[in-house]
Scaffold this motif. Sequence first.
Motif, PDB file in Angstrom:
ATOM      1  N   VAL A  76       0.851  -1.187   0.000  1.00  0.00           N
ATOM      2  CA  VAL A  76       0.000   0.000   0.000  1.00  0.00           C
ATOM      3  C   VAL A  76       0.887   1.238   0.000  1.00  0.00           C
ATOM      4  O   VAL A  76       2.061   1.186   0.387  1.00  0.00           O
ATOM      5  N   GLY A  77       0.308   2.327  -0.451  1.00  0.00           N
ATOM      6  CA  GLY A  77       1.000   3.607  -0.370  1.00  0.00           C
ATOM      7  C   GLY A  77       0.604   4.335   0.911  1.00  0.00           C
ATOM      8  O   GLY A  77      -0.514   4.157   1.420  1.00  0.00           O
ATOM      9  N   LEU A  78       1.512   5.122   1.438  1.00  0.00           N
ATOM     10  CA  LEU A  78       1.245   5.881   2.656  1.00  0.00           C
ATOM     11  C   LEU A  78       1.822   7.279   2.479  1.00  0.00           C
ATOM     12  O   LEU A  78       2.984   7.432   2.089  1.00  0.00           O
ATOM     13  N   MET A  79       0.983   8.284   2.730  1.00  0.00           N
ATOM     14  CA  MET A  79       1.490   9.657   2.669  1.00  0.00           C
ATOM     15  C   MET A  79       1.003  10.423   3.903  1.00  0.00           C
ATOM     16  O   MET A  79      -0.054  10.127   4.467  1.00  0.00           O
ATOM     17  N   LEU A  80       1.813  11.382   4.317  1.00  0.00           N
ATOM     18  CA  LEU A  80       1.496  12.164   5.506  1.00  0.00           C
ATOM     19  C   LEU A  80       2.249  13.484   5.460  1.00  0.00           C
ATOM     20  O   LEU A  80       3.213  13.644   4.689  1.00  0.00           O
ATOM     21  N   ASN A  81       1.821  14.403   6.285  1.00  0.00           N
ATOM     22  CA  ASN A  81       2.518  15.671   6.449  1.00  0.00           C
ATOM     23  C   ASN A  81       3.209  15.688   7.810  1.00  0.00           C
ATOM     24  O   ASN A  81       2.713  15.087   8.777  1.00  0.00           O
ATOM     25  N   VAL A  82       4.341  16.380   7.886  1.00  0.00           N
ATOM     26  CA  VAL A  82       5.076  16.438   9.141  1.00  0.00           C
ATOM     27  C   VAL A  82       5.853  17.756   9.214  1.00  0.00           C
ATOM     28  O   VAL A  82       6.378  18.253   8.208  1.00  0.00           O
ATOM     29  N   HIS A  83       5.897  18.334  10.403  1.00  0.00           N
ATOM     30  CA  HIS A  83       6.737  19.527  10.616  1.00  0.00           C
ATOM     31  C   HIS A  83       8.189  19.097  10.535  1.00  0.00           C
ATOM     32  O   HIS A  83       8.551  18.012  10.989  1.00  0.00           O
ATOM     33  N   ARG A  84       9.038  19.949   9.961  1.00  0.00           N
ATOM     34  CA  ARG A  84      10.434  19.565   9.741  1.00  0.00           C
ATOM     35  C   ARG A  84      11.132  19.167  11.044  1.00  0.00           C
ATOM     36  O   ARG A  84      12.011  18.307  11.022  1.00  0.00           O
ATOM     37  N   ASP A  85      10.720  19.726  12.175  1.00  0.00           N
ATOM     38  CA  ASP A  85      11.347  19.349  13.447  1.00  0.00           C
ATOM     39  C   ASP A  85      11.046  17.903  13.822  1.00  0.00           C
ATOM     40  O   ASP A  85      11.813  17.272  14.576  1.00  0.00           O
ATOM     41  N   ASN A  86       9.919  17.382  13.336  1.00  0.00           N
ATOM     42  CA  ASN A  86       9.510  16.019  13.689  1.00  0.00           C
ATOM     43  C   ASN A  86       9.911  14.985  12.634  1.00  0.00           C
ATOM     44  O   ASN A  86       9.645  13.791  12.810  1.00  0.00           O
ATOM     45  N   LEU A  87      10.536  15.442  11.544  1.00  0.00           N
ATOM     46  CA  LEU A  87      10.892  14.517  10.467  1.00  0.00           C
ATOM     47  C   LEU A  87      11.789  13.368  10.927  1.00  0.00           C
ATOM     48  O   LEU A  87      11.535  12.213  10.565  1.00  0.00           O
ATOM     49  N   PRO A  88      12.843  13.604  11.715  1.00  0.00           N
ATOM     50  CA  PRO A  88      13.688  12.473  12.152  1.00  0.00           C
ATOM     51  C   PRO A  88      12.888  11.405  12.902  1.00  0.00           C
ATOM     52  O   PRO A  88      13.122  10.208  12.715  1.00  0.00           O
ATOM     53  N   GLY A  89      11.929  11.825  13.727  1.00  0.00           N
ATOM     54  CA  GLY A  89      11.126  10.859  14.468  1.00  0.00           C
ATOM     55  C   GLY A  89      10.229  10.037  13.561  1.00  0.00           C
ATOM     56  O   GLY A  89      10.051   8.826  13.769  1.00  0.00           O
ATOM     57  N   VAL A  90       9.662  10.681  12.535  1.00  0.00           N
ATOM     58  CA  VAL A  90       8.814   9.975  11.575  1.00  0.00           C
ATOM     59  C   VAL A  90       9.640   8.974  10.778  1.00  0.00           C
ATOM     60  O   VAL A  90       9.237   7.825  10.580  1.00  0.00           O
ATOM     61  N   LEU A  91      10.805   9.392  10.322  1.00  0.00           N
ATOM     62  CA  LEU A  91      11.658   8.493   9.541  1.00  0.00           C
ATOM     63  C   LEU A  91      12.133   7.311  10.371  1.00  0.00           C
ATOM     64  O   LEU A  91      12.332   6.210   9.845  1.00  0.00           O
ATOM     65  N   ALA A  92      12.287   7.518  11.660  1.00  0.00           N
ATOM     66  CA  ALA A  92      12.726   6.429  12.537  1.00  0.00           C
ATOM     67  C   ALA A  92      11.655   5.348  12.665  1.00  0.00           C
ATOM     68  O   ALA A  92      11.961   4.185  12.927  1.00  0.00           O
ATOM     69  N   VAL A  93      10.390   5.728  12.469  1.00  0.00           N
ATOM     70  CA  VAL A  93       9.287   4.764  12.558  1.00  0.00           C
ATOM     71  C   VAL A  93       9.211   3.898  11.308  1.00  0.00           C
ATOM     72  O   VAL A  93       8.889   2.711  11.379  1.00  0.00           O
TER      73      VAL A  93
END
Length: 289
Positions: free
Chosen positions: A218-235
Motif C-alpha cells: 500500500v502507499g502511505l502519505m502524511l505531512n510532518v513539521h520539519r522538526d519532527n521529520l527524524p522521528g517519523v523516519l525512525a518509525v
Amino acid sequence: MKLKLGIPKGSLENATIDLFRRAGFAITTSSRSYFPHIDDPEIECMLIRAQEMARYVEDGILDAGLTGRDWIEENEADVVAVADLIYAKQSFGKVRWVLAVPEASAFHSVKDLGGKIIATELVQTTRRYLASHGVTAKVEFSWGATEVKPPVLADAIVEVTETGSSLRANKLKIIDTVLESNTQLIANKDSWQEDLKRRKLEDIKMLLEGAINALGKVGLMLNVHRDNLPGVLAVLPALKRPTISHLSDEEWLAVNTILDESTVRNIIPRLKEAGGEGIVEYPLNKIVL
C-alpha cells in the motif's frame, strides 16, 4: 495487429483474469463462450486448458498464452518464456508437484517404489523423474481425484499442491518434490520475431509484473513539521526510502512511501505519535520497477 492470447481455463482462470484487471485489462467471460472479451482492440483472447496451452502456442494457433512451467515441461514445448509470473489459484506463489504415499505405508523414498503403480496427470515428467533416480515403476494417467487413489488404486501419486492441506486430509505424506512450478507468459517463436507482437507482449509483461509487485503493498502519505521529520523516519522500515517534498509552508514536509500492507496497522499509530498529520493509506494496482 491482433495478438491471439490464451487465457488458462480452469483453476488458474479467475486468478489470471484478476491479475489482468490489476494490470489494467478488463477481461469479461461468459459461460457460453470460450472467447472472452478484452478491452484492448489489439488482443483476442481464447480460453484454453493450461495442460494444452504450450502445444497450441508452439504450433502457432496462439501467439502467446499463460500456463504453468510444469505443462511446458510435460509437453516439451519449444516456446519463448517471456515472463515468470509467480501466482497460483489460491496464492501468489509457486506450486509443487510432489511424490506422496499413504501415511501408514512403508515407503520412505522414491527408491522404495520400484515395480509399484504411481498415478498422476504429469505422466511424462514423472517418468523422467523416476528414470533420473534409476527407478522402474508403472505410471498411470489420472483423470482427477488423484489423492483418493492410494492405497487401493495406486501405491503412490505425483500431485500438485500449494499448501499440502488436501494431501494431509487424505492421509498422505510427501516424500519428495518432483517439480516446482509457476505460471509463465509464453510466446510462439515466430510471433516473438514480429516487431509489433513482440512489443505488445513486452508491454503486457511489464504491466503484469507491475501488478504482481504491488500485491500486498500500500502507499502511505502524511505531512510532518520539519522538526519532527527524524522521528517519523525512525518509525518507517529502514530499507524503505520515502519521497520527501516541501509544502507551501516551508516548515512542513510531505512524506510518501510504499509499505507492506501487513505492517501498516502497527506503523500508523507510531507515525501519529511521532508528529505525522494527515496520514493517508491508499491501495496500489501496479509497481513498475
